[in-house]
Write a protein that holds these residues in place. Structure first.
Motif, PDB file in Angstrom:
ATOM      1  N   LEU A 403       0.829  -1.199   0.000  1.00 15.79           N
ATOM      2  CA  LEU A 403       0.000   0.000   0.000  1.00 15.79           C
ATOM      3  C   LEU A 403       0.866   1.252   0.000  1.00 15.79           C
ATOM      4  O   LEU A 403       0.585   2.227  -0.716  1.00 15.79           O
ATOM      5  CB  LEU A 403      -0.907   0.007   1.236  1.00 15.79           C
ATOM      6  N   SER A 404       1.910   1.237   0.805  1.00 15.77           N
ATOM      7  CA  SER A 404       2.823   2.367   0.870  1.00 15.77           C
ATOM      8  C   SER A 404       3.437   2.651  -0.498  1.00 15.77           C
ATOM      9  O   SER A 404       3.482   3.797  -0.957  1.00 15.77           O
ATOM     10  CB  SER A 404       3.929   2.095   1.898  1.00 15.77           C
ATOM     11  N   LEU A 405       3.917   1.593  -1.157  1.00 15.65           N
ATOM     12  CA  LEU A 405       4.494   1.776  -2.491  1.00 15.65           C
ATOM     13  C   LEU A 405       3.445   2.315  -3.468  1.00 15.65           C
ATOM     14  O   LEU A 405       3.729   3.199  -4.282  1.00 15.65           O
ATOM     15  CB  LEU A 405       5.046   0.451  -3.012  1.00 15.65           C
ATOM     16  N   TYR A 406       2.226   1.784  -3.392  1.00 14.93           N
ATOM     17  CA  TYR A 406       1.162   2.239  -4.294  1.00 14.93           C
ATOM     18  C   TYR A 406       0.892   3.731  -4.081  1.00 14.93           C
ATOM     19  O   TYR A 406       0.797   4.506  -5.051  1.00 14.93           O
ATOM     20  CB  TYR A 406      -0.099   1.429  -4.059  1.00 14.93           C
ATOM     21  N   PHE A 407       0.751   4.139  -2.818  1.00 17.55           N
ATOM     22  CA  PHE A 407       0.495   5.551  -2.537  1.00 17.55           C
ATOM     23  C   PHE A 407       1.674   6.422  -2.983  1.00 17.55           C
ATOM     24  O   PHE A 407       1.476   7.516  -3.533  1.00 17.55           O
ATOM     25  CB  PHE A 407       0.236   5.757  -1.043  1.00 17.55           C
ATOM     26  N   MET A 408       2.885   5.946  -2.740  1.00 18.10           N
ATOM     27  CA  MET A 408       4.069   6.699  -3.178  1.00 18.10           C
ATOM     28  C   MET A 408       4.003   6.967  -4.675  1.00 18.10           C
ATOM     29  O   MET A 408       4.227   8.093  -5.148  1.00 18.10           O
ATOM     30  CB  MET A 408       5.336   5.895  -2.860  1.00 18.10           C
ATOM     31  N   LEU A 409       3.700   5.929  -5.436  1.00 18.90           N
ATOM     32  CA  LEU A 409       3.716   6.049  -6.888  1.00 18.90           C
ATOM     33  C   LEU A 409       2.521   6.847  -7.393  1.00 18.90           C
ATOM     34  O   LEU A 409       2.638   7.600  -8.367  1.00 18.90           O
ATOM     35  CB  LEU A 409       3.735   4.649  -7.507  1.00 18.90           C
ATOM     36  N   ASP A 410       1.377   6.710  -6.743  1.00 18.23           N
ATOM     37  CA  ASP A 410       0.197   7.462  -7.155  1.00 18.23           C
ATOM     38  C   ASP A 410       0.403   8.956  -6.921  1.00 18.23           C
ATOM     39  O   ASP A 410       0.111   9.782  -7.800  1.00 18.23           O
ATOM     40  CB  ASP A 410      -1.026   6.970  -6.389  1.00 18.23           C
ATOM     41  N   LEU A 411       0.909   9.313  -5.751  1.00 13.56           N
ATOM     42  CA  LEU A 411       1.139  10.729  -5.454  1.00 13.56           C
ATOM     43  C   LEU A 411       2.260  11.293  -6.328  1.00 13.56           C
ATOM     44  O   LEU A 411       2.200  12.446  -6.759  1.00 13.56           O
ATOM     45  CB  LEU A 411       1.490  10.896  -3.975  1.00 13.56           C
ATOM     46  N   GLN A 412       3.276  10.481  -6.580  1.00 15.12           N
ATOM     47  CA  GLN A 412       4.347  10.919  -7.470  1.00 15.12           C
ATOM     48  C   GLN A 412       3.812  11.182  -8.878  1.00 15.12           C
ATOM     49  O   GLN A 412       4.180  12.157  -9.531  1.00 15.12           O
ATOM     50  CB  GLN A 412       5.443   9.863  -7.507  1.00 15.12           C
ATOM     51  N   ALA A 413       2.925  10.293  -9.343  1.00 18.66           N
ATOM     52  CA  ALA A 413       2.346  10.477 -10.674  1.00 18.66           C
ATOM     53  C   ALA A 413       1.470  11.730 -10.720  1.00 18.66           C
ATOM     54  O   ALA A 413       1.456  12.460 -11.725  1.00 18.66           O
ATOM     55  CB  ALA A 413       1.524   9.244 -11.050  1.00 18.66           C
ATOM     56  N   GLN A 414       0.726  12.000  -9.630  1.00 18.75           N
ATOM     57  CA  GLN A 414      -0.053  13.245  -9.565  1.00 18.75           C
ATOM     58  C   GLN A 414       0.862  14.454  -9.648  1.00 18.75           C
ATOM     59  O   GLN A 414       0.603  15.408 -10.388  1.00 18.75           O
ATOM     60  CB  GLN A 414      -0.834  13.299  -8.253  1.00 18.75           C
ATOM     61  N   ARG A 415       1.921  14.418  -8.869  1.00 19.20           N
ATOM     62  CA  ARG A 415       2.834  15.569  -8.800  1.00 19.20           C
ATOM     63  C   ARG A 415       3.516  15.820 -10.129  1.00 19.20           C
ATOM     64  O   ARG A 415       3.709  16.970 -10.541  1.00 19.20           O
ATOM     65  CB  ARG A 415       3.872  15.317  -7.703  1.00 19.20           C
ATOM     66  N   LEU A 416       3.892  14.740 -10.832  1.00 18.37           N
ATOM     67  CA  LEU A 416       4.643  14.888 -12.080  1.00 18.37           C
ATOM     68  C   LEU A 416       3.748  14.866 -13.318  1.00 18.37           C
ATOM     69  O   LEU A 416       4.238  15.068 -14.439  1.00 18.37           O
ATOM     70  CB  LEU A 416       5.687  13.769 -12.187  1.00 18.37           C
ATOM     71  N   GLY A 417       2.462  14.585 -13.131  1.00 16.43           N
ATOM     72  CA  GLY A 417       1.558  14.536 -14.275  1.00 16.43           C
ATOM     73  C   GLY A 417       1.822  13.357 -15.191  1.00 16.43           C
ATOM     74  O   GLY A 417       1.696  13.468 -16.412  1.00 16.43           O
ATOM     75  N   ILE A 418       2.174  12.208 -14.622  1.00 15.68           N
ATOM     76  CA  ILE A 418       2.499  11.022 -15.430  1.00 15.68           C
ATOM     77  C   ILE A 418       1.226  10.251 -15.736  1.00 15.68           C
ATOM     78  O   ILE A 418       0.451   9.923 -14.834  1.00 15.68           O
ATOM     79  CB  ILE A 418       3.504  10.130 -14.693  1.00 15.68           C
ATOM     80  N   ARG A 419       1.015   9.951 -17.007  1.00 15.42           N
ATOM     81  CA  ARG A 419      -0.202   9.278 -17.443  1.00 15.42           C
ATOM     82  C   ARG A 419      -0.083   7.761 -17.279  1.00 15.42           C
ATOM     83  O   ARG A 419       0.985   7.237 -16.966  1.00 15.42           O
ATOM     84  CB  ARG A 419      -0.462   9.596 -18.915  1.00 15.42           C
ATOM     85  N   GLY A 420      -1.178   7.092 -17.525  1.00 14.72           N
ATOM     86  CA  GLY A 420      -1.166   5.649 -17.599  1.00 14.72           C
ATOM     87  C   GLY A 420      -1.077   5.196 -19.048  1.00 14.72           C
ATOM     88  O   GLY A 420      -0.805   5.999 -19.952  1.00 14.72           O
ATOM     89  N   LEU A 421      -1.314   3.930 -19.284  1.00 20.41           N
ATOM     90  CA  LEU A 421      -1.285   3.374 -20.628  1.00 20.41           C
ATOM     91  C   LEU A 421      -2.694   3.362 -21.211  1.00 20.41           C
ATOM     92  O   LEU A 421      -3.682   3.307 -20.481  1.00 20.41           O
ATOM     93  CB  LEU A 421      -0.720   1.954 -20.606  1.00 20.41           C
ATOM     94  N   SER A 422      -2.789   3.411 -22.509  1.00 18.68           N
ATOM     95  CA  SER A 422      -4.094   3.360 -23.154  1.00 18.68           C
ATOM     96  C   SER A 422      -4.611   1.930 -23.198  1.00 18.68           C
ATOM     97  O   SER A 422      -3.847   0.978 -23.018  1.00 18.68           O
ATOM     98  CB  SER A 422      -3.990   3.926 -24.575  1.00 18.68           C
ATOM     99  N   ARG A 423      -5.904   1.804 -23.444  1.00 18.11           N
ATOM    100  CA  ARG A 423      -6.513   0.480 -23.504  1.00 18.11           C
ATOM    101  C   ARG A 423      -5.849  -0.395 -24.573  1.00 18.11           C
ATOM    102  O   ARG A 423      -5.668  -1.591 -24.404  1.00 18.11           O
ATOM    103  CB  ARG A 423      -8.010   0.617 -23.790  1.00 18.11           C
TER     104      ARG A 423
END
Length: 718
Positions: A403-423
């Motif tokens: 969970l900690s790793l997930y939150f770290m990466l989610d907040l990091q992605a918010q901060r840096l504006g990193i997208r996910g992959l398309s369908r």
């Protein structure tokens, strides 16, 4: 992946997750062909088949079983692994050393023949084992054989595709040592570790130690070898050392023969490697051959790939599942890293953070039940606590870690504006759900354990299940594929055998000299009556001892040296051992020597030290978790009711979120330095688990969120 990842201007190039099921050879691993490959294949299959037979059908006397396990494991190790990463590119180098190689092979063959003659009791004056001339000759030729073979192996290189006579000679000597001790086992039980041990006993055990150290160097590097050598020197230098380090010293006969008892090499670490490690490495090989690894990674992509920072979250999910297959953090990195790291780079992560994410996720695989990198089995062996209790205790800490790793990466992605992959870039979830039966081997393993089956029986059922489910996939396992899986498992288990045997040398020195008890006294003396100070010291020592070592060896050392000191202060055994286990595991992402981070940096192309620092930050929850065990045993499901465990789960999850927010400086909006300090305090307070700390943590969290929603943040994501 199963479906190709479509390439376009905004899409990634095709990548195949089948690569996770490919075992990449080590740089010093031979790639044999022809007769040599066939001979090695037969030895490997027979080796694992013997273990499965002994574990499930006809038990073998423990000392004899472990001696066969170690000696034949050494034989396979020397046949597979070269003395260095360099091979001869042409036959000339091999030709110059051919005479020395032949000499090493002849000498080692003579040793084996003489040992077999003793075993078979050949009625001959020449082979009279009670003859002083015979004993001296056997001792001399054994030492000569190992010295000549080692020198030849170091100085004369062979081509990668052909067998080295000198390394074959080392394997034969290892086999001879095992046979010598087995044939004299009745006498060995009485004289090993006493002044009554003969000179031949001394030389055979000394050679055994040398061979274990040499193979450990080849498969795990110098770190473990240096530690073992320091402990061996300590056994002889004790009379001249000051304070708590002083001891009376030991003769060579007594010391080296003592190492080949169940207090040393044949003790708990090899007991675990000869049973649980072989069994679950075989399970791992069957899962890989049945294509389950590919399914795990595709499933992870389909579940997490579309979310922001998708490939990073895929790394966490895939590594959590692959951690049940791979036995080491580094093994996990090199399995999933070549796929997840380039994808992370593709969506916007820099090389350092991509490598750090993979290293942190792969390290988590070692603390995730049910297998936990074999650490759970060693813990059960050392403490006497049932394996099922240990696996159950590991559930909540693993949940918090991921969970900690997930939150770290989610907040990091918010901060840096990193997208996910398309369908279009992801495998079809519906198609994967039709293959959900591939989870059956894992499900059968877990259910079997918790309904009361022994670990051996549950592991064997899981192996059979892995073969059966493969019949419904393109990777159908017939007789040939099953034999290939057995051979693969032997090659996979050899590095762990060497490391466990080497750890057994250290454990033997600790048992013989009593340094473990003295070290416990030292911790008590420094800490006084403060258990907190003792825990801090234990943390530092466990991390230092674990640097550069695989999970199994790191925990084995920490359990022998540090855990007894904590237990002597009144800390429950399960808490004490989980405490040192966690720090031994996360030493693989702790600067300056962070093997998992270094392996990930090699894939991402980033600076290894910077990658290790970044992975250290991502795994900050794991560094605090062991103290939470101490202050809140409910995290380990100890002595508390369901309501208390549920409360700890909820508040701990909130705590790891705020820890992630503090590290990433982001909680819905940017955090200034004061809010980051407050968020870190909230995380620590809510992970401690008491009602008081939870209430204070909740109040501080409300303040942080209130300030966040009132302030307007004009920063735009990068």
């Amino acid at each position: 992946m199963s479906n190709e990842i479509m390439s376009s201007d905004n899409a990634m190039p095709p990548v195949s997750s089948a690569s996770v099921d490919e075992i990449k050879p080590a740089e010093n691993e031979r790639l044999l062909s022809g007769v040599a490959a066939s001979a090695l294949f037969v030895i490997c299959v027979g080796y694992v088949a013997f273990h499965l037979y002994a574990l499930n059908i006809q038990p073998v006397e423990p000392w004899k079983f472990r001696l066969i396990h170690v000696s034949v494991g050494l034989l396979i190790g020397f046949l597979v692994f070269n003395s260095s990463n360099s091979f001869s590119s042409q036959g000339a180098s091999f030709g110059r050393g051919m005479g020395v190689e032949r000499a090493s092979f002849i000498l080692s063959s003579c040793v084996l023949i003489m040992v077999l003659a003793i075993w078979l009791r050949i009625p001959s004056v020449v082979f009279d084992e009670h003859s002083e001339i015979f004993n001296n000759f056997l001792s001399g030729i054994s030492l000569a054989a190992v010295v000549v073979s080692l020198l030849s192996s170091y100085f004369y290189k062979t081509e990668r595709g052909r067998m080295s006579r000198s390394d074959t000679a080392l394997g034969i000597i290892a086999l001879a040592v095992g046979i010598y001790i087995i044939q004299s086992l009745g006498r060995w039980n009485m004289v090993a570790g006493t002044p009554m041990a003969s000179d031949v006993d001394l030389y055979m055990s000394l050679i055994g130690v040398i061979l274990i150290l040499e193979l450990t160097r080849r498969v795990a590097g110098m770190a473990m070898v240096v530690i073992a050598l320091v402990f061996i020197l300590y056994a002889f230098l004790g009379p001249w050392l000051p304070g708590v380090l002083e001891h009376r010293g030991y003769s060579s006969n007594r010391f080296f023969t003592y190492l080949f008892t169940d207090n040393g090499v044949l003790g708990p670490t090899v007991s675990v490697s000869s049973t649980y490690v072989v069994l679950f490495i075989t399970f791992s090989a069957f899962l890989q051959k049945s294509g389950v690894g590919e399914f795990f990674v595709n499933f992870a992509f389909s579940m997490a790939g579309r979310s922001r920072g998708g490939p990073a979250k895929v790394s966490v999910l895939a590594s959590a599942m692959m951690g049940m297959i791979n036995g080491t953090s580094v093994g996990n990195v090199v399995s999933t890293g070549p796929m997840t790291i380039p994808l992370m780079r593709r969506v916007g992560y820099d090389a350092r953070n991509a490598g750090a994410t993979e290293a942190g996720a792969s390290t988590g695989g070692q603390i995730a039940p049910p297998i936990m990198g074999a650490g759970a089995f060693i813990m059960a062996e050392v403490t006497g606590i049932p394996y099922t209790e240990i696996a159950a205790a590991a559930v909540l800490p693993a949940v918090f870690y991921f969970l900690s790793l997930y939150f770290m990466l989610d907040l990091q992605a918010q901060r840096l504006g990193i997208r996910g992959l398309s369908r279009e870039e992801l495998p079809n979830l519906k198609g994967l759900l039709r293959k959900v039966y591939l989870f059956l081997p894992i499900i059968i393993l877990v259910v079997s354990l918790f309904v009361g089956y022994s670990v051996i029986r549950a592991g064997t059922l899981a192996i059979v299940a892995a073969a059966v489910v493969s019949w419904f996939t393109p990777y159908r396992m017939g007789p040939k594929e099953i034999l290939n899986a057995l051979a693969l498992s032997a090659r996979m288990v050899v590095p762990l055998i060497a490391v466990c045997a080497c750890a057994g040398i250290v454990v033997g020195v600790i048992a013989l000299t009593g340094i473990g008890a003295r070290f416990s006294s030292l911790i008590l003396g420094v800490a006084g009556d403060s258990q907190l100070i003792a825990l801090v010291l234990a943390m530092i020592i466990s991390i230092i001892m674990g640097m550069g070592l695989p999970t199994t060896a790191a925990y084995a050392l920490a359990a022998s040296v540090v855990a007894p000191g904590l237990q002597s202060m009144g800390i429950p055994p399960l808490v004490a051992h989980f405490f040192v286990f966690y720090y031994a595991v996360i030493s693989s992402v702790t600067p300056p020597v962070a093997l998992a981070a270094f392996a990930a940096a090699g894939i991402s192309g980033a600076d290894p030290l910077k990658t290790s620092i970044a992975s250290f930050k991502l795994c900050i929850a794991a560094f605090l978790m062991p103290f939470a065990f101490y202050y809140s045993p409910a995290i380990l499901m100890q002595g508390e009711g369901f309501i208390q465990i549920l409360r700890v789960l909820i508040t701990g999850s909130i705590g790891v979120f705020f820890l992630a927010a503090a590290v990433q400086a982001w909680c819905f909006k940017a955090l200034n330095i004061i809010l980051r300090i407050m968020a870190f305090a909230v995380g620590v307070l809510m992970m401690l688990g008491s009602v008081e700390t939870d209430v204070i943590g909740v109040l501080m969290a409300v303040v942080i969120l209130g300030i966040q929603f009132k302030l307007k943040d004009h920063r735009k994501p990068a």
